[in-house]
Design an enzyme around this catalytic site. Structure first.
Site: not given
Ligand SMILES: O=c1ccn([C@H]2C[C@H](O)[C@@H](COP(=O)(O)O)O2)c(=O)[nH]1
Ligand SMILES: [Zn+2]
Length: 172
Positions: A79, A81, A105, A108
């Site tokens: 991710h 972060e 998320c 993170c």
């Molecule tokens: O905290 C976060 C949450 C998600 N991400 C990234 C991980 C994935 O590459 C995308 C999410 O993909 P979806 O197709 O929208 O489910 O976002 C992040 O970097 N940081």
């Molecule tokens: Zn994340």
């Protein structure tokens, strides 16, 4: 020669724009995410975007809905972060702020809290109903992290690679 309009970005717009620019490096076809960590002196000390682990670019899937979990991106992608924190240019990121283009998320949120980051400024909250986001908000709130949504309040900014004459601010 046409004159370029002189633009002075305010602090938060500059940092969120940096996160947004970083997001554009992501190869995720569905959601590009960028993060920018800023210290108390207002210097950028970490930038990241969602990408596959080092050495894995082009070798792991970007699928999101495959029936086989291992054929989706989720087990592999690092991710934004996480990348911003591990790519930090300072000894630590204690007391820093993180500008993120998507609400962090739950995983993170744990990283942000444990790294000592005190402020989270996010742009999109598109997964606000998801349990991961709810858990993230619960943790950030419990850990007394300041969380706020970015409000640009202004027009978009444009980046152009054409070098024109700068506006003469001393002109009458
Ligand atoms: O905290 C976060 C949450 C998600 N991400 C990234 C991980 C994935 O590459 C995308 C999410 O993909 P979806 O197709 O929208 O489910 O976002 C992040 O970097 N940081
Ligand atoms: Zn994340």
């Amino acid at each position: 020669m046409a004159q370029q309009e002189r633009v002075v970005l305010n602090r938060s717009k500059y940092f969120m724009a940096t996160a947004l620019l970083s997001a554009q490096r992501s190869e995720d076809p569905n959601t590009q995410v960028g993060a920018c960590i800023v210290n108390q002196e207002e210097n950028i000390v970490g930038i990241g975007y969602n990408r596959m682990p080092n050495g894995c670019d082009g070798k792991l899937p970007w699928e999101r809905e495959s029936e086989e979990w291992l054929d989706n991106k989720y087990p592999y992608v690092c991710h934004a972060e996480l990348n911003a924190i591990v790519n930090k240019t300072s000894a630590d990121v204690k007391g820093c702020a993180i500008y993120v283009t998507l609400f962090p998320c739950n995983e993170c949120a744990k990283l942000i809290i444990q790294a000592g980051i005190k402020d989270v400024i996010y742009l999109s909250d598109k997964y606000h109903g998801d349990k991961k986001t709810i858990a993230s908000k619960k943790m950030l709130n419990t850990a007394n992290i300041n969380v706020k949504q970015f409000q640009s309040g202004e027009e978009d900014i444009t980046i152009t690679f054409t070098v024109g004459e700068m506006a003469d601010t001393n002109a009458p």
